[in-house]
Enzyme design. Sequence first.
Site, mmCIF file in Angstrom:
data_model
loop_
_atom_site.group_PDB
_atom_site.id
_atom_site.type_symbol
_atom_site.label_atom_id
_atom_site.label_comp_id
_atom_site.label_asym_id
_atom_site.label_seq_id
_atom_site.Cartn_x
_atom_site.Cartn_y
_atom_site.Cartn_z
ATOM 1 C CE1 TYR A 105 -4.851 -13.988 -1.157
ATOM 2 C CE2 TYR A 105 -7.215 -13.918 -0.747
ATOM 3 C CZ TYR A 105 -5.930 -13.532 -0.421
ATOM 4 O OH TYR A 105 -5.718 -12.683 0.640
ATOM 5 C CE LYS B 30 -4.418 -15.494 2.157
ATOM 6 N NZ LYS B 30 -3.323 -15.170 3.099
#
Length: 246
Positions: free
Chosen positions: A154, A158
């Site tokens: 993640y 991002k």
Amino acid sequence: MLNGKTAIVTGGVRGIGRAIALELARQGADVAVFYAGNQAAAEQTVAQLLETGVKAKAWQCDVSDFEASKRCVEEVAKELGPVQILINNAGITRDGLMLTMSEEDYDRVLDVNLKGAFHMMKHCYSQMMRKRWGRVVNITSVVGLMGNAGQANYAAAKAGLVGLTKSMARELAGRGVTCNAVAPGYIDTDMTGQLPEKAKEALMAQIPAKRIGRPEDVARAVAFLVSDEAGYITGEVLRVDGGLAM
């Protein structure tokens, strides 16, 4: 106001995405919401959008699928008009320590969270260029700025979204198109609601503002970045985190 503009919000039927879609509709934009699989939430969101007096429709779309996302963008342009506002909010988590994280879990998070945003920007690129006006806002995360144990996939996605944002900003600034990112911190959504109570308490202790953020906090930041008032802002990452990543 955004009257006459068409917006796409991916991951737009729950949480932060729905709050953004509703805020853009209140500003006068016609809104297409893309969703992965929750048809009931999609129908409810579209009903709320229509109550504001704008045109709105939901498309079920896997943004990680290049051809499917291209087809959906083309349909939006035909039914609601050329896309001039794109909010890349679609995202998933498959958390775990790197020691035990599978390659499939790593790849799937990057495919949706990062590659999906690339697909959407590519498909909307020429429409914005032709209009010589466009706004792209990518919803990244403070995790992409500061990292987080158990979220290597993640955080990587991002963080990559930040670089993607800045690159597109440089490409399109001369065409009247801005590209910015908003980095939410700990926001009260279904995703964060799944965290263990101890994890929530630990997060709260790190937030100088001493409260959990609301989806509307993020939506208002996005609404500013797509407005004419923010026309000279591009390539920026605006944290909406109560000071968490300060």
